[in-house]
Structure formats: structure tokens, C-alpha cells
Write a protein that holds these residues in place. Sequence first.
Motif, PDB file in Angstrom:
ATOM      1  N   CYS B  10      51.486 -32.115  32.669  1.00 38.81           N
ATOM      2  CA  CYS B  10      52.933 -32.385  32.659  1.00 38.81           C
ATOM      3  C   CYS B  10      53.261 -33.780  33.174  1.00 38.81           C
ATOM      4  N   SER B  11      52.432 -34.292  34.059  1.00 43.59           N
ATOM      5  CA  SER B  11      52.759 -35.587  34.671  1.00 43.59           C
ATOM      6  C   SER B  11      52.762 -36.712  33.639  1.00 43.59           C
ATOM      7  N   ALA B  12      52.170 -36.460  32.479  1.00 41.53           N
ATOM      8  CA  ALA B  12      52.088 -37.521  31.463  1.00 41.53           C
ATOM      9  C   ALA B  12      53.177 -37.386  30.402  1.00 41.53           C
ATOM     10  N   ARG B  16      61.174 -32.771  27.598  1.00 43.51           N
ATOM     11  CA  ARG B  16      61.381 -32.478  26.172  1.00 43.51           C
ATOM     12  C   ARG B  16      60.039 -32.384  25.450  1.00 43.51           C
ATOM     13  N   GLU B  17      59.141 -33.323  25.748  1.00 42.17           N
ATOM     14  CA  GLU B  17      57.826 -33.303  25.084  1.00 42.17           C
ATOM     15  C   GLU B  17      57.057 -32.041  25.441  1.00 42.17           C
ATOM     16  N   ILE B  18      57.148 -31.652  26.709  1.00 41.69           N
ATOM     17  CA  ILE B  18      56.418 -30.445  27.142  1.00 41.69           C
ATOM     18  C   ILE B  18      56.971 -29.216  26.429  1.00 41.69           C
ATOM     19  N   ASN B  19      58.300 -29.088  26.432  1.00 44.64           N
ATOM     20  CA  ASN B  19      58.899 -27.903  25.807  1.00 44.64           C
ATOM     21  C   ASN B  19      58.644 -27.869  24.309  1.00 44.64           C
ATOM     22  N   GLN B  20      58.670 -29.024  23.690  1.00 43.76           N
ATOM     23  CA  GLN B  20      58.421 -29.027  22.244  1.00 43.76           C
ATOM     24  C   GLN B  20      56.961 -28.715  21.947  1.00 43.76           C
ATOM     25  N   ALA B  21      56.076 -29.146  22.826  1.00 44.93           N
ATOM     26  CA  ALA B  21      54.652 -28.818  22.635  1.00 44.93           C
ATOM     27  C   ALA B  21      54.447 -27.303  22.751  1.00 44.93           C
ATOM     28  N   ILE B  22      55.158 -26.692  23.707  1.00 51.50           N
ATOM     29  CA  ILE B  22      55.044 -25.228  23.866  1.00 51.50           C
ATOM     30  C   ILE B  22      55.557 -24.538  22.600  1.00 51.50           C
ATOM     31  N   CYS B  43      63.683 -26.903  34.108  1.00 52.33           N
ATOM     32  CA  CYS B  43      63.874 -26.591  32.682  1.00 52.33           C
ATOM     33  C   CYS B  43      62.569 -26.577  31.888  1.00 52.33           C
ATOM     34  N   LEU B  44      61.516 -26.123  32.508  1.00 51.39           N
ATOM     35  CA  LEU B  44      60.256 -25.995  31.774  1.00 51.39           C
ATOM     36  C   LEU B  44      60.182 -24.607  31.133  1.00 51.39           C
ATOM     37  N   GLY B  45      59.634 -24.542  29.942  1.00 43.96           N
ATOM     38  CA  GLY B  45      59.479 -23.258  29.251  1.00 43.96           C
ATOM     39  C   GLY B  45      60.800 -22.661  28.830  1.00 43.96           C
ATOM     40  N   ILE B  55      51.231 -20.817  30.864  1.00 40.49           N
ATOM     41  CA  ILE B  55      50.778 -20.725  32.258  1.00 40.49           C
ATOM     42  C   ILE B  55      51.043 -22.050  32.969  1.00 40.49           C
ATOM     43  N   PHE B  56      51.856 -21.989  34.025  1.00 44.63           N
ATOM     44  CA  PHE B  56      52.126 -23.192  34.824  1.00 44.63           C
ATOM     45  C   PHE B  56      51.229 -23.163  36.060  1.00 44.63           C
ATOM     46  N   GLU B  57      50.402 -24.171  36.185  1.00 50.01           N
ATOM     47  CA  GLU B  57      49.482 -24.243  37.326  1.00 50.01           C
ATOM     48  C   GLU B  57      50.135 -25.018  38.469  1.00 50.01           C
ATOM     49  N   GLY B  58      51.157 -24.434  39.055  1.00 48.30           N
ATOM     50  CA  GLY B  58      51.864 -25.097  40.147  1.00 48.30           C
ATOM     51  C   GLY B  58      53.328 -24.716  40.124  1.00 48.30           C
ATOM     52  N   PRO B  59      54.085 -25.204  41.088  1.00 52.57           N
ATOM     53  CA  PRO B  59      55.497 -24.801  41.188  1.00 52.57           C
ATOM     54  C   PRO B  59      56.358 -25.397  40.075  1.00 52.57           C
ATOM     55  N   VAL B  60      57.394 -24.660  39.716  1.00 53.93           N
ATOM     56  CA  VAL B  60      58.339 -25.137  38.695  1.00 53.93           C
ATOM     57  C   VAL B  60      59.737 -25.191  39.308  1.00 53.93           C
TER      58      VAL B  60
END
Lengths: 470, 234
Positions: B10-12, B16-22, B43-45, B55-60
Motif C-alpha cells: 500500500c505504501s507505493a 484509489r489505485e489500491i481499491n481499483q486493484a482490489i 477508505c480501504l476496501g 487481507i490487510f496486514e496491519g491497521p486500517v
Amino acid sequence: MSDGIPRGRDGHVLNPLWVWSPETIEDIQSKAELGRYTNRGLGMTKRPPHFEDLTFVPCTLSRVPLEGYREACATSIEIGGRHGAKPVRLSTPVTIAGMSYGALSRNAKQALGMAATRVGISTTTGDGGMLDLEREASDQLVYQVLPSRYGFNPHHLRMANAAEIVVGQGAKPGTGGVLLGAKVSPIIAEARTLPPGVDQRSPVRHPDFVGPDDMQIKIEELREATDGQIPIYVKIGACRVPDDVKLACKAGADVIVIDGMEGGTGASPDSLMNHTGIPTMAATVEAVAALREMKLEGVVNLIVSGGIRNGVDAAKALALGADAVSIGTAAMIALNCNRPIYVEDYEKLGTVPGACHHCHTGLCPVGITTQDEDLIARLPSDEAADRVEGFLNSMTQELQMFARACGKNAVHDLEPEDLRSMTIEASAITGIPLVGTTFAFRPESFAQAVAEAMAAATANGHKAPQGAPQ
Amino acid sequence: MATLTSEIDCSAHTTREINQAIKRAAADGVPEIRLTNPAARHCLGVAVMSPIHVIFEGPVGWFCGGMSDGGRITVHGSCGWSVGENLMSGSIEVHGNGGSSAGATLRGGRVFVAGTTGARSGISMKGGTLVVGGSVGYMSGFMMQRGTMIVCGDAADGIGDSMYEGTVYVGGSIHSLGADCIEAELTDDDRALLATELDPHGISSTGIDWKKLVAGKRLWNFSKHEYDAWRGAL
Ligand code: SF4
């Protein structure tokens, strides 16, 4: 008469007391019977400072008008593109305000959508979610995100052309809604996940955020849910308008809707409608000034609503700086509200056409604010849409008529200089000079006048009085 | 040919990119996607509309999994406010604490928070199940319409205030009931439901003094003879 009020032979009240007027007496006695405040529909009964208090000063010798029937006068505008979303395109700067399926019948919702589509403007859902008929009828549909989230469905959100976070409404800012049990039919109850027949109370605060910083995250969530494709509106009941507008801008709103105290409602405590909020004209001025201060005028679009009755009010709102107006009650009246038909059914409600505000009863004689099938049948959608379309076209014509008369080839070129105030009050509120003067009754005008008088006195060799501003 | 498991740092990427990738991965039939370094981002997922295990490997942050329908989300960490807001179906499991408004306006599916959640958890629930392994804050279950909320720990003031329908179970102490919230008798069906909901999380439902809370229905329709009930609610 047996009500104890002294009356003349023809029944009129003799020497009514101002404090204990017949209206006050009626109010106290009905509350005593009900055991609670009184609810009703439509809007306030007082006369607020209003667009009525402004007049246009069209072109004469000093400037040239446009020919009414020949020269073009543009009316369209795109709103909501601030963050790259697909904007809502309005062929004329009018939108249909959010009114719930539940408060309104399905035919009323469908007719509003049909009319909006024919004219090329948007319409808006309401508490209770999106009705399929409404989505099909409306080319451009704004999906409201209300505190209750009754019927909220992310699939519907993704089908919408914009989302509108409702922070409050002009008729009753700072309070939740109510839909009395008479209107919570089995269909409406299912749409809102409620037991049929309950007095449905809506919360005032959103369930998932509280203040403006939180709302910024909510806006981000809505953008993520819609891939940033649709504009996000924030609708606010007009109260502390400058602060609220700035906070909404900072939170990321693409469009701000300011709803003045003249705004309508399906059901609300009478006392709230008359004693909360500020009038639309005043709110417009404050909202425009706040956007200007933020250097966001024309970037964050401004829609104003609340008591807009025709294209004249709309033209004045635009001249004060709004991008568009929103109509609710006027659209209902165009549908047939308060029309003198089915008069005996108005009488059963204890009212007459022209004075009806009985939307909360669920027994609307003309089929608009009801869920009763026989009453709904009195409002064929297609015919009702014709009437609303006709009214919307008349608004456009009026907007163009005033713009052309003021020498403008676009209605959005109307400006404060095209107006004069008819009352000292309107002048003080808008900063627009009072008719017959060049003076706006505002603190800064007085300060300037005093400073000019002092300068003149000093120039004439008079000493400034002690304690006078320097 | 889609890979069976995707991994995103996620740090990269932008949110929006993360959600669209999902969403793309879900549409491509990828069964599982693993996201590292979520760093409590908001606003992840959001709006995951197809079956996929995220699966989120850490806090959201706030609104994790909000407005989703059919996905499965696991958070190995804590989450911010409004986890699973308006979830339609599917599930969200948070192996940490939650913020306020956990499961707000839940319509279906299941939200599980292993730890404690804040004020107004389960507010305006319209269906589904919210399970909180720890305690819940003030006014949880406010204006609940349908669904089930299970609180294994304590409930702060005003639990179940102004509920229309739905059921709240509380295993610990109740500081105070909200307006028109009443205690109902716990039945064998209730005990079976609690076991079904809690066993998969390794939480035993036995040996606990469960309280079952429901709407008293005095606020369903106004009555001037019940003014005391309304005074608290208005
Ligand atoms: S005619 Fe119908 S919509 Fe109009 S005020 Fe009366 S009840 Fe309301």
C-alpha cells in the motif's frame, strides 16, 4: 360561536389580541389535545426577507438590452467537475430538490424524473433510497446520503449521477425527519426496513461521521465507492452559512446546496419551520461571499433552494451569485398540489385548496404526498410530467427575459448591479443599494459615509467631534 | 491467466489505485489479495462488490470495507471508525480494536471485531450481524432497525436507544439501557445463535450471563399517555 372568541354578526373576530390571536389560541388548544407539538407539511407561514424585496433595473439609455425574440441568451451550466468527476449538465440552472419516495407517491417521483429529463436537468432522490421508476425516468439523478440511510444501497449510489450528503435542510436544520405512521405503508416500510405503520423518526446526525473533518473522510469513501466518477454535493440548512460553506469546501465538496428557511418538507414541527434557519436570499449572499473569500467561486458550485417560486426568484439568486437554484415545493405545486379539484377531500382534511399543508396526513387529495392507491391514481405520471415540464420551461423563459432586459447574453452574467433593493432590510442583507439611492444599508457603508462627512468637515475647517472615528 | 494470490504494498500506491486493484482482482476471479503496509489509511476496501478475500496486514483507518457486497475482508490490526459501514453482504473480521460506529447501518453480512469498539457501534443497523469481542461505547445500537449485535464485554450508557427492531446480546455489564430498550427472556434459540456466531472465533458462549435486549415498542407510535418514554427520546 362556542369558542369564546368575541365575534361580529358575520362571524369575524372582534378586536383580536395580538399575543393571544385566534391562531395562537388554535395552536395552544390543538397542542393540548395532541399532547405534543403540531406537525404539518410544506413550509413556513411567516413572511421572511425575500427575493421579492429586490427589483431588476434593466437597460435604458445607459446600457443596451438584447432583443427578446432574436438574440440568444445561454442558460446551461455544468456543475460538480471540481475533482475531475463527470459533471452534471443542466440545460437551465434549475434542479429538482430531494424529496423522498414515501413522502411523495411513486407517480409523483416518476413525473418529476420525466419532466427533468425532458428539460435536461437533474432530479434528486430522498430519504428512503432510489425508486426504480425514478432512476428509469431521470437521465440525471442525484442520490442523497441522509443521516437515516433508509434504503441506502451502494449499487444505487454507483448508478447515480451525483451524490448529495445531506447535513440538514432549510425547513428544519439541526433536527431529524419524521414520517408519520399513516404514510409508512407496507411498501414504504420494506424500502426503509421498518415495521409498517410506525411513526418513523430519522436521526439528525450521520451514523458514521460527526464533524467536518470526519465528513472529508466520508466524501473520500463516496469517491472510492464510485471510482471518483460522480460529483459530491453537500446540502446544508442555512444557519451559519459562511462557516458551513468554508468547512464544506475544505471537506472536498464539489457542489454546495444551501437550503434557506423557506424550504419545504413533507412533515415537520410547525415551530421549527417558522423559527429556525435564515432566509434563502440572505443565505445566498453569505454563501457567495464565503466562496469568494476562499477563491472558490465558480470552482465549487453553489445551488440555492428554499422558497424559489419562479424564474424571477431564480434570476435574482443568479444575480446574487448562485450557479443554480433547486425547487421542491414549486415542483409539487406544478404537479397539482393545492389545485382546486377533489375539493371535498380537502374539506375532509379540514382545509381548502390554496391553503392545504396536510402532506403529513398521507391523504393528499391530488395523489402527490400519499401512498393510498386510489389517491395515487389521481396523478397520472405522464400528465403530471407535462405540467412540471411546462413550469420548468416558464422558469427558463423568465430567466432569459430578465437577463436579456439587463443586456446579458447568458443568464449567468446577471450580477448584483442589475438589482436594487426595495426595502432597507433587503439592502442591509444584500449590500445592494436601496431604490432611489446609491446607498447600501450596511455597516461598511455607514462607516464610509461618516468618514466622507468627517473628511469634508475637516476640509472645510471644522474640527472633528471628540471620540469620532479617525 | 490470473494469479491465484496478489500482493500489493500500500505504501507505493494511492488509495484509489489500491481499491481499483482490489476490484480488478475480484472481477478477474482472483480468490485472495494481500495488502501490506496499510498504515491506518482511510477508505480501504470500499465497495468491494464481488467475492474475493482481501487481507490487510496491519491497521486500517476509517470506513474499511464500507459499502461492500459479497467480499471477505480480514484486518490483521485495528481499524478506525465505521468499519463495514452499510455492508450489504460478505464479511469483515478485525483482529484488533475498532473505532466508533463499527458496523454502522449494516444491512447484511457480518462484521466481527475481536477487541473493543467505540460509541454508536451498530448504529442504525438494518440487518446483518455485528459481533464485538470486547466492550462497546455509548449509545451503541442506537435506532437499530433489524439484525443482531453481540457484545461479549460491557455496554456503555444508552445501549439500544430508540431501537425499532433487531436484537442486542450483551455478555458483560450494562451501564444503562437507552430509551425504550428492554430486556427480554433468553431462549434456547438465542443460546444456539450465540454459539453459532461465537464458536468460529474461538469465543465460548457458555458460562456467560447473556442479556437479550429488544425494542419496547413504546416509541413506535406517539402516545401522549406515554410521555415519559418520549421525553427521553425526543
Ligand atoms: S395538496 Fe397534497 S401535496 Fe399539496 S399540501 Fe395538500 S397534501 Fe400536501
